[in-house]
Design an enzyme around this catalytic site. Structure first.
Site, PDB file in Angstrom:
ATOM      1  N   LYS A 169      39.185  42.025  50.503  1.00 57.04           N
ATOM      2  CA  LYS A 169      40.002  42.798  49.556  1.00 57.04           C
ATOM      3  C   LYS A 169      41.433  42.248  49.507  1.00 57.04           C
ATOM      4  O   LYS A 169      42.026  42.084  48.433  1.00 57.04           O
ATOM      5  CB  LYS A 169      40.013  44.277  49.975  1.00 57.04           C
ATOM      6  CG  LYS A 169      41.057  45.137  49.285  1.00 57.04           C
ATOM      7  CD  LYS A 169      40.771  45.324  47.810  1.00 57.04           C
ATOM      8  CE  LYS A 169      41.983  45.869  47.080  1.00 57.04           C
ATOM      9  NZ  LYS A 169      41.754  46.131  45.682  1.00 57.04           N
ATOM     10  N   CYS A 203      49.429  47.084  43.924  1.00 59.65           N
ATOM     11  CA  CYS A 203      48.447  46.332  44.709  1.00 59.65           C
ATOM     12  C   CYS A 203      48.914  44.910  44.974  1.00 59.65           C
ATOM     13  O   CYS A 203      49.064  44.504  46.120  1.00 59.65           O
ATOM     14  CB  CYS A 203      47.125  46.286  43.960  1.00 59.65           C
ATOM     15  SG  CYS A 203      46.547  47.917  43.519  1.00 59.65           S
TER      16      CYS A 203
HETATM   17  N1  SAJ Z   1      50.937  39.178  36.086  1.00 54.67           N
HETATM   18  C1  SAJ Z   1      51.634  37.994  35.844  1.00 54.67           C
HETATM   19  N2  SAJ Z   1      50.933  36.878  35.512  1.00 54.67           N
HETATM   20  C2  SAJ Z   1      49.573  36.872  35.416  1.00 54.67           C
HETATM   21  C3  SAJ Z   1      48.875  38.065  35.661  1.00 54.67           C
HETATM   22  C4  SAJ Z   1      49.573  39.194  36.017  1.00 54.67           C
HETATM   23  O1  SAJ Z   1      52.873  37.950  35.918  1.00 54.67           O
HETATM   24  O2  SAJ Z   1      49.018  35.817  35.088  1.00 54.67           O
HETATM   25  C5  SAJ Z   1      51.671  40.405  36.476  1.00 54.67           C
HETATM   26  C6  SAJ Z   1      51.384  41.606  35.571  1.00 54.67           C
HETATM   27  O3  SAJ Z   1      52.247  41.630  34.471  1.00 54.67           O
HETATM   28  C7  SAJ Z   1      51.634  42.776  36.513  1.00 54.67           C
HETATM   29  C8  SAJ Z   1      51.218  42.234  37.869  1.00 54.67           C
HETATM   30  O4  SAJ Z   1      51.162  40.819  37.738  1.00 54.67           O
HETATM   31  O5  SAJ Z   1      53.000  43.114  36.546  1.00 54.67           O
HETATM   32  C9  SAJ Z   1      49.886  42.736  38.398  1.00 54.67           C
HETATM   33  O6  SAJ Z   1      48.946  42.880  37.357  1.00 54.67           O
HETATM   34  P1  SAJ Z   1      47.418  42.451  37.466  1.00 54.67           P
HETATM   35  O7  SAJ Z   1      46.781  42.735  36.168  1.00 54.67           O
HETATM   36  O8  SAJ Z   1      47.308  41.080  37.979  1.00 54.67           O
HETATM   37  O9  SAJ Z   1      46.840  43.354  38.652  1.00 54.67           O
HETATM   38  P2  SAJ Z   1      46.768  44.935  38.985  1.00 54.67           P
HETATM   39  O10 SAJ Z   1      47.738  45.212  40.064  1.00 54.67           O
HETATM   40  O11 SAJ Z   1      46.841  45.766  37.757  1.00 54.67           O
HETATM   41  O12 SAJ Z   1      45.255  45.031  39.582  1.00 54.67           O
HETATM   42  C10 SAJ Z   1      44.883  44.213  40.696  1.00 54.67           C
HETATM   43  C11 SAJ Z   1      43.507  43.607  40.395  1.00 54.67           C
HETATM   44  N3  SAJ Z   1      43.190  42.542  41.365  1.00 54.67           N
HETATM   45  C12 SAJ Z   1      42.680  41.366  40.999  1.00 54.67           C
HETATM   46  O13 SAJ Z   1      42.453  41.065  39.853  1.00 54.67           O
HETATM   47  C13 SAJ Z   1      42.404  40.395  42.104  1.00 54.67           C
HETATM   48  C14 SAJ Z   1      42.446  44.716  40.443  1.00 54.67           C
HETATM   49  O14 SAJ Z   1      41.144  44.171  40.288  1.00 54.67           O
HETATM   50  C15 SAJ Z   1      42.531  45.457  41.777  1.00 54.67           C
HETATM   51  O15 SAJ Z   1      41.584  46.519  41.842  1.00 54.67           O
HETATM   52  C16 SAJ Z   1      43.923  46.070  41.884  1.00 54.67           C
HETATM   53  O16 SAJ Z   1      44.867  45.003  41.880  1.00 54.67           O
HETATM   54  C17 SAJ Z   1      43.998  46.850  43.185  1.00 54.67           C
HETATM   55  O17 SAJ Z   1      43.937  48.100  43.110  1.00 54.67           O
HETATM   56  O18 SAJ Z   1      43.992  46.249  44.268  1.00 54.67           O
END
Ligand code: SAJ
Length: 432
Positions: free
Chosen positions: A209, A263
């Site tokens: 995880k 997360c």
């Molecule tokens: N972000 C970037 N660049 C990217 C992708 C995201 O700057 O290429 C930023 C987003 O704008 C945001 C942050 O990262 O501010 C996080 O967003 P996210 O969509 O990457 O992730 P979360 O936090 O919404 O959800 C993650 C997910 N983990 C993965 O994809 C490995 C989700 O599946 C998990 O369940 C969740 O964390 C969790 O609860 O752990």
């Protein structure tokens, strides 16, 4: 109707959809949360959650009498055959895990547990926490994990904005204190997911995880670092990344205004902190965190550069912030980069007016849900969140509202630079 009753402790962004899903599959589900407002909203059918299908599903199962909520955790533990704990596990300002909510929930479970029940932890936890922290608390009531009750760890992995869908389609990882515990949890989850059910030992599942979210954090940090370089090189990082990703073994993420949520910025700290306890420094993971944390500051630099380009200074400018949520199409503000960006801008003595279509909370300056009011007479517009509403903006109308000459700093690269410049607005984007 299933014979088993399920108790879900923690009715947040994942606990609530999951509880509703089990109820929809015919289980009798009781939810517990210490927040009486959430409990009241669930029981009266007034759930407000910006997650597709969740509010409707909750209303449906509540009205069918299959799901209800209470603040009485002990009662839920006593009345359930399966107890799922899914409470928050944050870190403090120094990145130290704060497991108090989880420990409290486990204590109540221990005091009210009886033989042959299945306890599942879904909260994200530090490596080894089941063995070192959770099991001793659960066993403090004299029952033994594995022989008297089943114990499994199965972290939630659904992505916010698609929670309901991903709970049902993602693969699920399940660890058990023994084979029987893992099998019991696997059998249960097979009723709500079509995804693969992968069982392993608990220690491995805990690490899996954490490495998933750490992978994403480090990958985004690499994209952000490349973006900073490309801005100096005069290369469009987005274009470069998109082309690089056409290589079959390259999967770079995208640069942006910062990494928010509850997360991705948090989970790497669980690894960093445990490693430190064990005498190891996780250099790459630490630096990645620093790079991502520095992006809001970089946005401030871009704002200054953009304004300078049109002979304006930040002190006398009106800056509109588009987006308070940590990512597009959610109302979730936890860990949002907007907070830091607004604070930095206010310190630079400009007028800050922020907007979000889903959020009603602000982090200083003025705030409104009315986009045209926020944009009116702005010198600079900063896009912090990739909400669909911003991608669909009518640029002609948009341009009319601003105070010319005006600039846009696109922190999520959602607008087409040529189209923006066609309207007489100077375009600056992260990585360009
Ligand atoms: N972000 C970037 N660049 C990217 C992708 C995201 O700057 O290429 C930023 C987003 O704008 C945001 C942050 O990262 O501010 C996080 O967003 P996210 O969509 O990457 O992730 P979360 O936090 O919404 O959800 C993650 C997910 N983990 C993965 O994809 C490995 C989700 O599946 C998990 O369940 C969740 O964390 C969790 O609860 O752990």
């Amino acid at each position: 109707m299933h014979n088993l009753s399920i108790g879900v402790i923690g009715l947040g962004y994942v606990g609530l959809p999951m509880a509703a899903l089990f109820a929809d599959r015919g289980y009798k589900v009781r939810g517990a949360d210490i927040n009486s407002e959430i409990v009241e909203k669930i029981n009266t059918g007034r759930v407000e959650i910006n997650e597709s299908g969740v509010a409707e599903l909750v209303r449906k199962v509540v009205s069918l009498g299959r799901f209800s909520a209470t603040t009485n955790v002990a009662e839920v533990v006593r009345g359930s055959d399966v107890i799922i704990i899914i409470v928050q596990t944050p870190v403090d300002r120094e990145g130290i895990p704060d497991l108090r909510a989880l420990e409290n929930a486990c204590r109540t479970v221990a005091q009210n547990l009886s033989k042959r029940k299945l306890v599942i932890i879904e909260s994200t936890i530090p490596p080894g926490a089941t063995e070192r922290i959770i099991t001793p608390i659960l066993e403090s009531g004299s029952l033994k994990a594995g022989s008297d009750f089943y114990l499994a760890y199965s972290p939630e992995r659904a992505i916010p904005t698609k929670t309901l869908e991903e709970i049902q389609t993602n693969s699920r990882i399940i660890g058990g204190v023994n084979k029987e515990s893992a099998e019991a949890a696997k059998e249960l989850y097979s009723n709500i997911t079509r995804g693969e059910l992968i069982t392993s030992d608990i220690r491995t599942v805990e690490v899996v995880k954490l490495i998933e979210n750490t992978y994403r954090d480090v990958n985004i940090a690499l994209a952000n670092e490349i973006a900073l370089l490309c801005e100096k090189l005069g290369v469009d990082a987005l274009k470069a990344i998109e082309i690089a990703n056409r290589h079959p073994r390259v999967h770079l993420h995208f640069p942006g205004a910062g990494v928010g949520g509850h997360c991705i910025p948090k989970d790497p700290h669980f690894l960093i902190h445990r490693a430190e306890e064990l005498g190891i420094e996780l250099k790459v993971i630490k630096v990645a965190r620093e790079v991502n944390e520095s992006m809001p500051q970089h946005i401030l630099e871009l704002v200054k550069k953009a304004l300078q380009n049109v002979n304006k200074t930040i002190e006398n400018s009106k800056i509109s912030i588009l987006g308070i949520a940590y990512k597009g199409n959610t109302d979730d503000v936890r860990g949002t980069p907007s907070k830091k960006i607004i604070e930095e801008l206010l310190q630079a003595n400009c007028e800050v007016f922020s907007h979000d279509p889903f959020v009603s909370q602000d982090f200083g300056g003025k705030f409104s849900n009315d986009l045209s009011e926020v944009l009116r007479d702005s010198d600079c517009v900063v896009i912090v969140t990739d909400h669909d509403a911003y991608k669909r903006m009518d640029l002609k109308e948009f341009a009319k509202s601003l105070k010319k000459p005006s600039v846009i700093v696109d922190g999520r690269r959602i607008l087409n630079p040529e189209e923006v410049e066609k309207e007489g607005i100077s375009y600056f984007g992260v990585g360009r």
